[in-house]
Design a protein around this motif. Structure first.
Motif, PDB file in Angstrom:
ATOM      1  N   SER A  10      46.327  34.176  45.331  1.00  0.00           N
ATOM      2  CA  SER A  10      45.905  34.056  43.932  1.00  0.00           C
ATOM      3  C   SER A  10      45.756  35.421  43.273  1.00  0.00           C
ATOM      4  O   SER A  10      46.076  35.575  42.108  1.00  0.00           O
ATOM      5  CB  SER A  10      44.643  33.216  43.790  1.00  0.00           C
ATOM      6  N   TYR A  11      45.286  36.464  44.040  1.00  0.00           N
ATOM      7  CA  TYR A  11      45.198  37.806  43.424  1.00  0.00           C
ATOM      8  C   TYR A  11      46.581  38.285  43.031  1.00  0.00           C
ATOM      9  O   TYR A  11      46.798  38.766  41.914  1.00  0.00           O
ATOM     10  CB  TYR A  11      44.663  38.889  44.360  1.00  0.00           C
ATOM     11  N   ILE A 185      43.827  44.755  45.297  1.00  0.00           N
ATOM     12  CA  ILE A 185      43.904  43.555  46.139  1.00  0.00           C
ATOM     13  C   ILE A 185      42.943  43.703  47.319  1.00  0.00           C
ATOM     14  O   ILE A 185      42.206  42.786  47.663  1.00  0.00           O
ATOM     15  CB  ILE A 185      45.345  43.322  46.620  1.00  0.00           C
ATOM     16  N   LEU A 188      39.346  43.358  46.042  1.00  0.00           N
ATOM     17  CA  LEU A 188      39.029  41.953  45.739  1.00  0.00           C
ATOM     18  C   LEU A 188      38.856  41.160  47.026  1.00  0.00           C
ATOM     19  O   LEU A 188      37.931  40.369  47.171  1.00  0.00           O
ATOM     20  CB  LEU A 188      40.155  41.327  44.904  1.00  0.00           C
ATOM     21  N   ASN A 189      39.748  41.459  47.963  1.00  0.00           N
ATOM     22  CA  ASN A 189      39.708  40.764  49.244  1.00  0.00           C
ATOM     23  C   ASN A 189      38.393  41.041  49.962  1.00  0.00           C
ATOM     24  O   ASN A 189      37.745  40.137  50.478  1.00  0.00           O
ATOM     25  CB  ASN A 189      40.889  41.250  50.090  1.00  0.00           C
TER      26      ASN A 189
END
Ligand SMILES: Nc1ncnc2c1ncn2[C@@H]1O[C@H](COP(=O)(O)OP(=O)(O)OP(=O)(O)O)[C@@H](O)[C@H]1O
Ligand SMILES: [Mg+2]
Length: 492
Positions: A10-11, A185, A188-189
């Motif tokens: 989704s990112y 990424i 966010l992860n």
């Protein structure tokens, strides 16, 4: 597909969509301004790919190229070259590392250093170079002069330095963008892992441990979001489950203990009864006196058993909440006064000074009088049973607190060992462990008292000093003076 992969996808998806939308927006913007559907493409080609010269410059270059091919000697003719180069066109002719002609004089010195070398194949004929901190785009043609020396012609044009810098920096910018992209990424992860995936993994592990019967762990959560709340609920559930299992085990333990105590307390008098009956059968009680003694003992033991069975029965009914309570507002001041007055005859006969101290004014509390009488009798019987002083004194006092009425039964008896104090309200607990001794009881008296008081929403506890005496404190909820007040009380 794991949640982690879904998040990762989704990112990437979101970033891709964002970039696509940005590009579409730029395209539409350019289209709206220029009205040319290929505006971006043209802009790109113009700026970076072709770096075109103007038509005049191209023509001048073609003229020079024609000369270089057909009549290179003429390129040494400065006058002719001056004709070709107008003030706006910059022309350079090089012969064997020497500048034959450069239309802009001030460039001459740096030109030799900056211009690209000879290349017979003429493959790299167009490029950009830097002269005096400015960018120039050029077209070049290499040829041989009749004397076989290397010759080059250039037509130069200054280009916007910013555009050139951008062009040069574009790959670096793209690289940085890519690294940033990966870092975003990664970040966010990490954030999602920390706030969602890790707590979920902890929950999963916790559920598995509970499944396998292990409740000795803790799930901590500091966040206040839904996952944090879920973790906290799970932790509460684990604690409740653990408590209920421990309670279950405790009940089981109590049940076993209760059975063993009941068996013991019933077995002892029963053994005596059987012994005495056998004595009578065998003719041991051969005199009337002996027979009378045997029968009296059998009667006493049987009576003891009867009392114990009654107590057990009452206790178990209270435990199962099968005894109805009639809790109502009662005037304790009057009730206890009457109770003491009634009981004091017997106590005087047994040389015990029973005294009642009260505030004098009516005190109303919520109570079931029948049950309260039972509690008071139990307390007084204990005070009498565990009395070891020649002057035997028991004081019942009554006073009020903000929300409760306090009944206190104080004696000057043997007192209770501090180590035993926390357990005296447990069923079958006796501070003096030898059962059925002289003072012997079953250890149910205070347990019954506590059950009754708790059922009346009150509380009961003991304060005691060994050898000095004991005080049992009982709290009952205060009540309004209304309904059944027991001014004229009945004690039966
Ligand atoms: N007034 C008191 N003075 C000294 N010890 C006391 C007093 N009241 C209770 N105890 C201690 O607390 C224990 C528990 O009391 P409880 O009334 O429950 O049992 P019991 O008197 O032994 O037996 P039961 O009342 O069933 O005949 C007693 O065995 C005694 O050791
Ligand atoms: Mg007792």
């Amino acid at each position: 597909m794991s949640i982690k992969t879904r998040f990762l996808l989704s990112y990437v998806g979101v970033i891709m969509i964002a970039i696509t939308l940005l590009l579409v927006a730029i395209f539409l913007f350019a289209f709206a301004i220029t009205g040319d559907i290929k505006a971006i493409e043209h802009f790109y080609k113009k700026s970076y790919v072709q770096k075109p010269l103007t038509t005049i410059e191209e023509n001048a270059f073609l003229d020079l190229k024609l000369l270089a091919k057909n009549n290179p000697q003429q390129l040494l003719d400065i006058e002719q070259l001056q004709n070709i180069s107008t003030p706006s066109i910059e022309i350079v002719v090089r012969k064997d590392h020497q500048l034959v002609y450069a239309s802009q004089k001030d460039h001459q010195r740096v030109l030799l250093k900056s211009l690209p070398g000879f290349e017979a194949t003429n493959i790299n004929s167009r490029d950009t170079i830097m002269i005096n901190q400015a960018f120039y785009t050029y077209v070049k043609f290499d040829f041989y002069f009749p004397d076989q020396t290397e010759g080059s012609i250039f037509v130069l044009r200054e280009v916007s330095s910013r555009a050139e810098v951008t062009r040069e920096l574009l790959p670096i910018l793209l690289g940085i963008l890519f690294v940033l992209f990966m870092m975003i990424i990664g970040l966010l992860n990490y954030l999602v892992s920390r706030s969602i995936i890790n707590p979920l993994s902890a929950l999963k592990e916790g559920a598995q441990r509970i499944k396998s019967g292990d409740l000795n762990f803790e799930i901590t959560s500091h966040s206040n979001d839904e996952i944090g709340q879920l973790n906290r609920s799970f932790e509460e559930m684990r604690i409740k489950l653990k408590e209920s299992i421990q309670l279950q085990l405790q009940y089981e333990e109590n049940r076993k203990e209760l059975l063993s105590n009941i068996s013991h307390d019933l077995k002892t008098p029963m053994t005596s009864i059987i012994g005495y009956v056998e004595g009578i059968k065998d003719g041991v009680a051969n005199t009337e006196e002996k027979m009378d003694k045997y029968l009296t003992t059998i009667y006493t033991k049987a009576k003891d058993m009867d009392v114990l069975i009654d107590e057990l029965f009452l206790f178990s009914k209270l435990d199962l909440k099968k005894i109805p309570f009639q809790i109502e507002s009662v005037n304790l001041q009057q009730y206890i006064h009457d109770y003491v007055e009634d009981a004091s005859f017997d106590f005087i006969a047994r040389d015990i000074h029973l005294q009642y101290i009260s505030a004098g004014s009516p005190l109303y509390a919520m109570a079931d009088l029948d049950k309260l009488r039972r509690v008071l009798t139990n307390l007084l019987s204990n005070s009498e049973k565990y009395m070891d002083k020649p002057y035997k004194q028991i004081i019942i006092s009554l006073h009020e607190r903000a929300e409760d009425v306090v009944i206190q039964v104080t004696d000057n008896g043997a007192g209770i060992d501090p180590a035993a104090l926390p357990y005296i309200f447990d069923r079958f607990y006796r501070a003096e462990p030898s059962r059925n001794s002289q003072t012997g009881g079953s250890g149910l008296g205070l347990a019954i008292a506590k059950q009754i008081v708790v059922e009346m929403n009150g509380d009961i506890w003991a304060e005691s000093e060994l050898t000095k005496g004991t005080s049992i404190v009982m709290l009952l909820k205060k009540a309004e003076e209304k309904g059944n007040n027991h001014e004229k009380n009945t004690i039966n």
